[in-house]
Design an enzyme around this catalytic site. Structure first.
Site, PDB file in Angstrom:
ATOM      1  N   HIS A   1       0.974  -1.245  -0.040  1.00 32.13           N
ATOM      2  CA  HIS A   1       0.185   0.016   0.000  1.00 32.13           C
ATOM      3  C   HIS A   1       0.875   1.258  -0.084  1.00 32.13           C
ATOM      4  CE1 HIS A   1      -4.309  -1.401   0.562  1.00 32.13           C
ATOM      5  NE2 HIS A   1      -3.504  -2.483   0.856  1.00 32.13           N
TER       6      HIS A   1
ATOM      7  N   SER B   1       3.470   2.324   8.425  1.00 30.15           N
ATOM      8  CA  SER B   1       3.099   1.051   7.440  1.00 30.15           C
ATOM      9  C   SER B   1       4.453   0.369   6.984  1.00 30.15           C
ATOM     10  CB  SER B   1       2.178   1.552   6.225  1.00 30.15           C
ATOM     11  OG  SER B   1       0.824   1.996   7.044  1.00 30.15           O
TER      12      SER B   1
ATOM     13  N   ASP C   1      -0.401  -7.532   1.641  1.00 32.87           N
ATOM     14  CA  ASP C   1       0.046  -6.279   1.734  1.00 32.87           C
ATOM     15  C   ASP C   1       1.486  -6.087   1.968  1.00 32.87           C
ATOM     16  OD1 ASP C   1      -0.532  -3.051   3.378  1.00 32.87           O
ATOM     17  OD2 ASP C   1       0.236  -3.566   1.515  1.00 32.87           O
TER      18      ASP C   1
HETATM   19  N1  LIG Z   1      -2.988   1.763  13.902  1.00 27.63           N
HETATM   20  C1  LIG Z   1      -3.210   1.167  12.362  1.00 27.63           C
HETATM   21  C2  LIG Z   1      -2.286   1.986  11.290  1.00 27.63           C
HETATM   22  C3  LIG Z   1      -1.206   1.779  10.842  1.00 27.63           C
HETATM   23  C4  LIG Z   1      -0.517   2.410   9.875  1.00 27.63           C
HETATM   24  C5  LIG Z   1      -1.212   3.515   9.356  1.00 27.63           C
HETATM   25  C6  LIG Z   1      -2.345   3.836   9.882  1.00 27.63           C
HETATM   26  N2  LIG Z   1      -3.118   4.943   9.445  1.00 27.63           N
HETATM   27  C7  LIG Z   1      -2.864   5.672   8.182  1.00 27.63           C
HETATM   28  N3  LIG Z   1      -2.328   5.007   7.202  1.00 27.63           N
HETATM   29  N4  LIG Z   1      -2.422   5.912   5.944  1.00 27.63           N
HETATM   30  C8  LIG Z   1      -3.044   7.070   6.511  1.00 27.63           C
HETATM   31  N5  LIG Z   1      -3.551   8.259   5.946  1.00 27.63           N
HETATM   32  C9  LIG Z   1      -4.137   9.228   6.524  1.00 27.63           C
HETATM   33  N6  LIG Z   1      -4.278   9.100   8.029  1.00 27.63           N
HETATM   34  C10 LIG Z   1      -4.089   7.939   8.577  1.00 27.63           C
HETATM   35  N7  LIG Z   1      -4.328   7.702   9.796  1.00 27.63           N
HETATM   36  C11 LIG Z   1      -4.494   8.899  10.790  1.00 27.63           C
HETATM   37  C12 LIG Z   1      -4.062  10.085  10.771  1.00 27.63           C
HETATM   38  C13 LIG Z   1      -4.116  11.092  11.580  1.00 27.63           C
HETATM   39  C14 LIG Z   1      -4.854  10.772  12.733  1.00 27.63           C
HETATM   40  C15 LIG Z   1      -5.361   9.823  12.910  1.00 27.63           C
HETATM   41  O1  LIG Z   1      -6.188   9.489  14.237  1.00 27.63           O
HETATM   42  C16 LIG Z   1      -5.333   8.541  11.972  1.00 27.63           C
HETATM   43  C17 LIG Z   1      -3.513   6.986   7.747  1.00 27.63           C
HETATM   44  C18 LIG Z   1      -3.035   3.238  10.743  1.00 27.63           C
END
Ligand SMILES: NCc1cccc(Nc2n[nH]c3ncnc(Nc4cccc(O)c4)c23)c1
Length: 232
Positions: free
Chosen positions: A41, A183, A89
């Site tokens: 991803h 990620s 992924d």
């Molecule tokens: N916890 C699981 C996990 C692992 C890896 C990546 C992710 N999140 C995200 N991966 N890509 C994203 N693009 C935009 N926003 C995102 N999450 C986000 C950003 C700011 C505040 C918040 O509460 C959540 C993500 C979540």
């Protein structure tokens, strides 16, 4: 990483930062001298550009001994990976040349035995991903310990509602969690990489949406096959 702390410099010498135009995009880790494992991803918002891989780093900006940016010869997403779900992924990156291994740059072994990590096992996840809900980005590598939760709990309707396959695993995400930019990084349990961070529902720090990882053991043959084929 939400709710974590600064990693001890260079104690996770396998960590990689996947970068575009000098910007951290995703985590990854060295699985062989010329290979980094990350998440498919991560290539979604890169419109075909190829990553560069930063190894040996603690700070993303400061000059450090053994910190080096490597060009990527090939990026190979798992054939089953797609933009609609979290399946398969995984992304393999072949570096232009073998990484120079030293105290700050080391390979991390990955689990080859296809057996679930027991629930409540405490593992660690590290990365340069966001450290606040407002999206603040750290300069230095962060890490956080997280307990594994059972697939049954993770698959509950109010959590990931039966989308977690046997090729995935979950950790508790109450307050402390992986987040945007983490990620592709490894979930390390007992010094061995058991999983690769996948964004899943993209939610961070909410216990109702546990963190999801692609388990590595089920893909050992694919990983070995790609590395062997490229070696020629
Ligand atoms: N916890 C699981 C996990 C692992 C890896 C990546 C992710 N999140 C995200 N991966 N890509 C994203 N693009 C935009 N926003 C995102 N999450 C986000 C950003 C700011 C505040 C918040 O509460 C959540 C993500 C979540």
């Amino acid at each position: 990483i939400l709710g974590g702390s600064e990693a001890q410099p260079h104690l996770r010498p396998y960590m990689a930062s996947l970068q575009l135009d000098g910007q951290h995009v995703c985590g990854g880790f060295l699985i062989a001298e010329q290979w980094v494992l990350s998440a498919a991803h991560c290539t979604e918002e890169t419109d075909g550009k190829v990553f560069q891989v930063l190894l040996g780093a603690h700070s993303l900006t400061q000059p450090e001994p053994h910190k080096r940016l490597y060009r990527v010869r090939a990026q190979i997403p798992h054939p089953g990976s797609n933009i609609h779900n979290n399946k398969d992924d995984l992304l393999l990156l072949q570096l232009e040349e073998k990484a120079e291994l030293n105290a700050h740059v080391q390979v991390l072994p990955f689990q080859r035995e296809d057996r679930d990590v027991a629930a409540d096992t405490v593992c660690v996840v590290a990365g340069w991903g966001t450290i606040s809900h407002s999206g603040r980005r750290p300069d230095k590598l962060q890490e956080v310990e997280r307990p594994v939760i059972s697939r049954d709990l993770c698959n509950e309707r109010t959590r990931h509602d039966h989308t977690i396959t046997h090729k995935m695993m979950c950790t508790d995400s109450r307050r402390k969690d992986s987040c945007k930019g983490d990620s592709g990084g490894p979930l390390v349990c007992g010094g061995v990489a058991e999983g690769v961070v996948t964004a899943g529902s993209r939610v961070c720090g909410n216990y109702k949406k546990p963190a999801i990882y692609t388990r590595i053991a089920p893909y050992a043959a694919w990983i070995d096959g790609v590395m062997a084929a490229a070696a020629g």
